[in-house]
Design an enzyme around this catalytic site. Structure first.
Site, short mmCIF file in Angstrom:
data_model
loop_
_atom_site.label_atom_id
_atom_site.label_comp_id
_atom_site.label_asym_id
_atom_site.label_seq_id
_atom_site.Cartn_x
_atom_site.Cartn_y
_atom_site.Cartn_z
N ALA A 20 0.34 -3.41 -14.94
CA ALA A 20 0.47 -4.52 -14.00
C ALA A 20 1.68 -5.39 -14.32
CB ALA A 20 -0.80 -5.37 -14.02
N ILE A 66 1.94 -0.22 6.90
CA ILE A 66 2.70 -1.46 6.82
C ILE A 66 2.79 -2.13 8.19
CG2 ILE A 66 4.85 -2.53 6.10
CD1 ILE A 66 3.14 -1.11 3.87
N GLU A 71 -4.27 -14.91 2.23
CA GLU A 71 -4.38 -13.72 3.08
C GLU A 71 -5.84 -13.39 3.36
OE1 GLU A 71 -3.03 -8.99 3.16
OE2 GLU A 71 -2.26 -10.33 1.61
N GLY A 97 -1.14 6.88 -2.26
CA GLY A 97 -2.08 7.07 -3.36
C GLY A 97 -2.54 5.80 -4.01
N ALA A 98 -2.22 4.64 -3.41
CA ALA A 98 -2.60 3.35 -4.00
C ALA A 98 -2.83 2.34 -2.90
CB ALA A 98 -1.51 2.86 -4.97
N THR A 154 0.82 -1.21 0.00
CA THR A 154 0.00 0.00 0.00
C THR A 154 0.86 1.26 0.00
OG1 THR A 154 -1.71 -1.17 1.21
CG2 THR A 154 -1.83 1.22 1.22
#
Length: 376
Positions: free
Chosen positions: A177, A156, A241, A128-129, A125
């Protein structure tokens, strides 16, 4: 179908419960104030065999199955001890290294992780994302036999203690990607720095940090998996996860119901126990029914995962539906505590705080619904 627990699993659960009672319960309130757990607790967990429980023994792991991870979560959630970031370390970071790492990377990192000598994190993360991993801006440029990494990560887990971080970054900013790669970064390297330990609504004992990379140089041998294949690598590991979020959600709901039953049977109002009121009985009946359905679905997902059959849409369903249900069920239980439910000395209050993030991390629930919708 009930999960196939063996006598060895029962002994493991007893070991985890003793560890929680001795090494976590007496310290958790202090950790919540500090925003981070004691580093020595990681080593004690390693000595007890509670880290990397389902990683092969040849890499220092416990050589057990995924049910040990289920047991760890359930025992930690009996009293909402969300502080130690053991699950991210053992069940998220370690599988990336096991499945994608070179033999040198696995031999160098996994045994030390199992001992608790190395604490790990994964940095996806950015400011901005969040769930949109294709939009990350942290960049790793190739310079001879090194990658030079610049960028910023946020939210984090284990960020304050981490010795090694898996960093998702762009090695080809023009490829979308297909330009994402995963790179191992040792936090002692020049140019790496930690930002503030972020203050959160819940999960207060678990350190959550900003991380900064200012021309951090790492050897190209720190590449994890294939260059440019990072997005696919992330997608392959995210089902586990998301399953972990579902396991946590159900464990919390089951604990919340137990606390609420005990409280309402003891607490009196208007001359009778709170449990004697029809509204209380109906609310508890609703929660019990929802948890029973949730447990059935979750156990099916766990068994699919153990057979390597848990697909991405089903994992997304598991994550979003169980975390949404958790928030509703915990809120219902808290209401039955009255004013005491708002006091943090009661675990129901901490469960209420902690549950909210489960609808956000591992992919926001809105993204989970989009994943399911695209599979139809």
């Amino acid at each position: 179908m009930a999960l196939p627990y063996t006598p060895e699993h029962v002994l493991f659960r007893e070991s985890v419960r003793r560890f929680v009672e001795k090494e976590i319960a007496p310290h958790h309130a202090r950790w919540e104030k500090a925003g981070v757990i004691d580093r020595d607790t990681w080593r004690k967990a390693g000595e007890t065999g509670l880290l990397l429980t389902n990683i092969p023994a040849e890499y220092g792991g416990g050589d057990a199955d995924f049910l040990t991870s289920v047991i760890m979560i359930e025992e930690m959630m009996r009293h909402v001890f969300s502080g130690p970031g053991f699950r991210l370390h053992s069940d998220i970071v370690a599988p990336y290294i096991l499945h994608l790492g070179t033999e040198e990377q696995k031999q160098r990192l996994l045994p030390a992780m199992a001992r608790g000598d190395i604490v790990t994190a994964i940095a996806m993360t950015e400011p901005g994302a969040g769930s949109d991993l294709q939009s990350i801006r942290t960049f790793a440029r190739r310079d001879g036999d090194e990658f030079v990494i610049s960028g910023q990560k946020t939210f984090i887990t284990n960020g304050q203690l981490a010795d090694v971080v898996i960093v998702a970054c762009k090695t080809d900013p023009t490829a979308g990607a297909k330009g994402v790669s995963l790179i191992l970064v040792e936090t002692e390297r020049p140019g790496f720095s930690r930002g503030r330990n972020l203050e959160k609504i819940g999960m207060k004992a678990q350190d959550t940090s900003e991380l900064f990379f200012d021309e951090v140089r790492v050897p190209v041998t720190n590449l994890l998996g294939r260059e440019g294949n990072g997005f696919a690598h992330l997608m392959s590991e995210l089902p586990q996860e998301r399953l972990l979020v579902g396991i946590t959600a159900v464990a919390v709901m089951e604990s919340a119901l137990r606390w609420t039953l005990d409280y309402t049977r003891d607490r009196k109002a208007f001359g009778r126990t709170v449990a004697d009121f029809q509204n209380t009985r109906f609310k508890l009946a609703e929660v019990k029914t929802e948890i029973t359905v949730a447990r059935t679905f979750l156990d099916d997902c766990i068994m699919k995962h153990m057979r390597h059959e848990l697909d991405i849409p089903t994992a997304a369903m598991c994550k979003w539906w169980l975390s949404d249900l958790e928030c509703r069920a915990v809120d219902t239980c808290l209401q039955l505590f009255g004013g005491y439910g708002y006091m943090r000395e009661y675990p129901i209050a901490r469960a209420f705080e902690d549950a909210r993030v489960h609808r956000i991390y591992a992919g926001a629930n809105e993204v989970m619904k989009e994943i399911v919708a695209r599979s139809l």
